[in-house]
Design an enzyme around this catalytic site. Sequence first.
Site, PDB file in Angstrom:
ATOM      1  N   SER A  42       0.806  -1.229   0.000  1.00 41.63           N
ATOM      2  CA  SER A  42       0.000   0.000   0.000  1.00 41.63           C
ATOM      3  C   SER A  42       0.835   1.273   0.000  1.00 41.63           C
ATOM      4  CB  SER A  42      -0.914   0.039   1.226  1.00 41.63           C
ATOM      5  OG  SER A  42      -1.637  -1.139   1.329  1.00 41.63           O
ATOM      6  N   GLU A  54     -10.427   6.073  16.906  1.00 37.72           N
ATOM      7  CA  GLU A  54      -9.987   4.797  17.485  1.00 37.72           C
ATOM      8  C   GLU A  54      -8.520   4.927  17.868  1.00 37.72           C
ATOM      9  OE1 GLU A  54     -11.185   1.754  18.223  1.00 37.72           O
ATOM     10  OE2 GLU A  54     -13.234   2.134  17.553  1.00 37.72           O
ATOM     11  N   GLU A  60     -10.978   6.273  25.345  1.00 40.98           N
ATOM     12  CA  GLU A  60     -11.844   5.143  25.015  1.00 40.98           C
ATOM     13  C   GLU A  60     -11.291   3.842  25.581  1.00 40.98           C
ATOM     14  OE1 GLU A  60     -14.399   4.098  20.985  1.00 40.98           O
ATOM     15  OE2 GLU A  60     -12.382   4.888  20.816  1.00 40.98           O
ATOM     16  N   THR A  64      -1.725   3.823   3.092  1.00 43.67           N
ATOM     17  CA  THR A  64      -2.460   4.459   1.998  1.00 43.67           C
ATOM     18  C   THR A  64      -2.702   5.946   2.252  1.00 43.67           C
ATOM     19  OG1 THR A  64      -3.445   2.342   1.423  1.00 43.67           O
ATOM     20  CG2 THR A  64      -4.479   4.290   0.501  1.00 43.67           C
TER      21      THR A  64
END
Length: 301
Positions: A109, A288, A234, A172
């Site tokens: 990638s 995330e 989180e 990417t």
Amino acid sequence: MFPGQERVRYLPWLMSMVACALTQDAAYWNTHAQETLKKMMGQKHNTNVAKNVILFLGDGLGISTVTASRIYKGQLQGQTGEENVMAYEKFAYTGLIKTYNTDQQVPDSAGTGTAFLCGVKAKAGTLGLDDIAEYSNCTSQHGAEVTSILNWSKKEGKSTGIVTTTRVTHATPAAAYAHAAARGWEGDTELGTEEVEGGCRDIAYQLVMNNSDVNVILGGGRRYFLSENKTDPELNATSRYQRADLDLVDEWTKDKIDRNSSHRYVWNNEQFSAVDPEKTDHLLGLFESSHMQYEHARNTG
Ligand SMILES: *[C@@H]1O[C@H](CO)[C@@H](O)[C@H](O)[C@H]1NC(C)=O
Ligand SMILES: *[C@@H]1O[C@H](CO)[C@@H](O)[C@H](O)[C@H]1NC(C)=O
Ligand SMILES: *[C@@H]1O[C@H](CO)[C@@H](O)[C@H](O)[C@H]1NC(C)=O
Ligand SMILES: *[C@@H]1O[C@H](CO)[C@@H](O)[C@H](O)[C@H]1NC(C)=O
Ligand SMILES: *[C@@H]1O[C@H](CO)[C@@H](O)[C@H](O)[C@H]1NC(C)=O
């Protein structure tokens, strides 16, 4: 249901109707071919200047993946599947490209991201550098840097952004803004003394410190931005990938204040939904610690 008909007698009739609808004779295919040809030949070239450009890049989205998706989507709609046509297959222009790295037949990638986003084919594992650079060799990257579609768009006076389901520092998306001889240099803790002494910077650092004009950054990868001294909101813990040098969310915010630019940093859906795009020049969303969740595993609340 027809009055007086029993379910058991109705069902075989329905089945035969379905089979009938799916059987296409020669006339169907001949008409289909003529109509397709006529449509393609009657197409007018759109020579207007594009106002907005959205480049969707499906990592690994080759012919066989597209075929499998098309069939599955068709089957979910009660078709046999193969005859289905996806929205992007109806675009006025389509083409095929070859994906390869200069040193690898089956590409990665980083090299292909560089080809897609910078227009230059390169070695596997390298980001925003031409073929002169050697994989994982910091010294070799100096002078091999290439510009990307973000640079070109900015020059045309456009706002720019990166939106991804991966970490924003993953190969990417990183090809759009970073120069790194190794795609793995996503955070400062991933660099060795050789790279630091050689003047190479990690990918997250480059995104914030050297690309401050990028308006929108949305994706995963919070761990490469947060200071080691912060608890990830989180995870309720600290990831071992968090930064030892500085906090890049703080640096990003400072830079926007210095530039007098309206800005928001968000890390969850509620905060994201509350953003007013009319009143936000710069948006950083890190949803995330690592990659974003797959759709089926996602908390959509
Ligand atoms: C790294 O690249 C530099 C500059 O191109 C070169 O002189 C050096 O030999 C390379 N190092 C290794 C280990 O290949
Ligand atoms: C990136 O930003 C840092 C901090 O402002 C600066 O020291 C460095 O020279 C910049 N690198 C490039 C390639 O512009
Ligand atoms: C390309 O973009 C990078 C990051 O914004 C910036 O450091 C560099 O100066 C730009 N180069 C050109 C030629 O616009
Ligand atoms: C974390 O705290 C320690 C101790 O105060 C300090 O030395 C270090 O620089 C801090 N790390 C960051 C990224 O600010
Ligand atoms: C920042 O914006 C305020 C309000 O629009 C303005 O008064 C001020 O001069 C601006 N400062 C800079 C450095 O542009």
